[in-house]
Design a protein around this motif. Structure first.
Motif, PDB file in Angstrom:
ATOM      1  N   GLU A  27      57.260  41.703  44.187  1.00 25.99           N
ATOM      2  CA  GLU A  27      55.926  41.909  43.192  1.00 25.99           C
ATOM      3  C   GLU A  27      56.025  43.443  42.715  1.00 25.99           C
ATOM      4  OE1 GLU A  27      55.331  38.665  46.235  1.00 25.99           O
ATOM      5  OE2 GLU A  27      56.350  40.692  46.243  1.00 25.99           O
TER       6      GLU A  27
ATOM      7  N   ARG B 148      50.395  35.132  42.167  1.00 28.70           N
ATOM      8  CA  ARG B 148      51.217  35.058  40.655  1.00 28.70           C
ATOM      9  C   ARG B 148      51.867  33.580  40.978  1.00 28.70           C
ATOM     10  NH1 ARG B 148      53.415  41.234  40.717  1.00 28.70           N
ATOM     11  NH2 ARG B 148      51.488  42.061  39.435  1.00 28.70           N
TER      12      ARG B 148
ATOM     13  N   GLU C 187      44.677  40.641  36.011  1.00 30.03           N
ATOM     14  CA  GLU C 187      44.987  41.243  37.213  1.00 30.03           C
ATOM     15  C   GLU C 187      44.403  42.572  37.439  1.00 30.03           C
ATOM     16  OE1 GLU C 187      49.019  41.251  38.465  1.00 30.03           O
ATOM     17  OE2 GLU C 187      49.404  39.108  38.114  1.00 30.03           O
TER      18      GLU C 187
ATOM     19  N   VAL D 245      45.647  38.388  44.652  1.00 29.14           N
ATOM     20  CA  VAL D 245      46.003  37.818  43.253  1.00 29.14           C
ATOM     21  C   VAL D 245      47.475  37.203  43.646  1.00 29.14           C
ATOM     22  CG1 VAL D 245      46.981  38.789  41.091  1.00 29.14           C
ATOM     23  CG2 VAL D 245      45.062  39.901  42.236  1.00 29.14           C
TER      24      VAL D 245
ATOM     25  N   LEU E 232      41.760  43.604  40.269  1.00 31.40           N
ATOM     26  CA  LEU E 232      41.847  44.713  41.404  1.00 31.40           C
ATOM     27  C   LEU E 232      41.099  46.091  41.339  1.00 31.40           C
ATOM     28  CD1 LEU E 232      45.941  44.365  41.467  1.00 31.40           C
ATOM     29  CD2 LEU E 232      44.057  43.779  43.167  1.00 31.40           C
TER      30      LEU E 232
ATOM     31  N   THR F  84      48.900  41.315  46.091  1.00 28.27           N
ATOM     32  CA  THR F  84      49.523  40.860  45.070  1.00 28.27           C
ATOM     33  C   THR F  84      50.800  40.132  45.514  1.00 28.27           C
ATOM     34  OG1 THR F  84      48.334  42.139  43.149  1.00 28.27           O
ATOM     35  CG2 THR F  84      50.310  40.745  42.671  1.00 28.27           C
TER      36      THR F  84
ATOM     37  N   SER G 187      47.079  34.299  39.344  1.00 30.71           N
ATOM     38  CA  SER G 187      47.828  34.948  38.050  1.00 30.71           C
ATOM     39  C   SER G 187      49.055  34.057  37.838  1.00 30.71           C
ATOM     40  CB  SER G 187      48.058  36.335  38.367  1.00 30.71           C
ATOM     41  OG  SER G 187      48.610  36.952  37.128  1.00 30.71           O
TER      42      SER G 187
END
Length: 323
Positions: free
Chosen positions: A110, A150, A136, A148, A140, A209, A95
């Motif tokens: 996050e 970022r 995302e 994930v 998930l 994430t 992401s």
């Protein structure tokens, strides 16, 4: 032999992921149109258009130890999950910190607010942040144990965006140089470091994430490293944000821009916490190495070629005269 499927693999980051997978001893398959280039030697290309029905048929008849997806089109991400989530032991989705809503505070982790997810399947450039949020959520929902990542600003050899690369190319020429506020916060991650970590983290079953970003630095640190890599001693002419805006200089990227510069209200996206990714094993090389790799790529492509981002020499000279 463990297997990895890269949804992509012919462009920059996807190609690096495929290469690092091969170097880790994996059997690597890349599903891509092939329009952006070739896959690394040793990887298998499965030509496919992800917008077409049945695109994943050739890779949905076997199991995968890890699947890596870098797309920002929610429809592509959803269709891949529908076809392959049940065939994968681990799922890695790349992401972006652009998923965070405007007004992000420096140091955010996050849990910071995100843009509302894009509802549709297709996104344009103006929808990039919301589209990444939609991707995302799809990942998930279908694969709760996915990783994930970022990603923030990437740099290094192979970067086609001209954002970071503008600077080592520009600083290969001596003389006065127009620069944005040097104390602006910045985070730069070598794409090779990200790719290597995506492979190792995926294979180890890492989940959650996380912000996959480089260490905290400033724009001044980055351009100093680029000057050192180029072996030049530029004469810096630092312009304020207000001056640049008044004189029609665009931030970040695109035509007539000063890359790496962001207006003050956007600084939060370049100063997020990297603690969660570090805890999962993300490591970064020295900035000097990334600057040298970026310079090598720029020399291969041509230092004075037309660019997607940055100031032309004539335009910069005009601005310097006004400054």
């Amino acid at each position: 032999m463990s297997s990895m499927l890269v949804l992509g693999g012919t462009s920059w980051l996807g190609g690096l992921v495929a290469r690092h997978g091969l170097e880790s001893g994996l059997s690597v398959t890349c599903l891509a149109r092939g329009a952006s280039g070739s896959v690394p030697v040793g990887a298998t290309l499965v030509p496919a258009d992800r917008s077409a029905p049945g695109a994943y048929g050739p890779v949905s008849d076997r199991s995968w130890d890890v699947v890596v997806d870098v797309s920002w089109q929610p429809g592509f991400v959803r269709s891949a999950l529908a076809a392959l989530a049940g065939r994968a032991r681990a799922w890695v989705y790349v992401s972006s910190v652009s998923a965070y809503a405007d007004g992000l505070a420096p140091g955010s982790d996050e849990s910071a607010p995100l843009f509302p997810a894009l509802a549709g399947d297709a996104a344009g450039p103006e929808d990039y942040g919301p589209a990444k949020v939609g991707c995302e959520e799809a990942v998930l929902s279908a694969f709760p144990s996915a990783l994930v990542a970022r990603a923030g600003l990437l740099a290094g050899h192979g970067d086609r965006s001209d954002r970071f690369g503008y600077w080592p190319a520009r600083l290969s020429h001596e003389g006065p140089v127009l620069v944005p506020p040097r104390e602006q916060p910045l985070q730069v991650l070598d794409a090779d470091d990200l790719a290597s970590w995506l492979v190792s983290a995926g294979l180890s079953g890492s989940s959650g994430t996380v912000n996959a970003v480089g260490p905290a630095m400033t724009v001044g640190d980055a351009i100093d490293a680029c000057a050192a890599a180029s072996g030049t001693h530029p004469l810096w002419h630092e312009a304020s944000e207000e001056w640049l805006l008044v004189h029609g200089v665009n931030p970040w990227m695109g035509p007539d821009s000063l890359p790496l510069w962001l207006p003050a209200d956007d600084h939060g996206g370049m100063a997020v916490s990297d603690a969660a990714a570090r805890a999962l094993g993300l490591t970064t090389r020295p900035l000097a190495d990334t600057a040298a790799a970026a310079l090598g790529w720029e020399r291969e492509q041509g230092l004075d070629r037309p660019r997607r981002a940055g100031l032309g020499r004539a335009r910069e000279a005009e601005l310097l005269a006004q400054l």
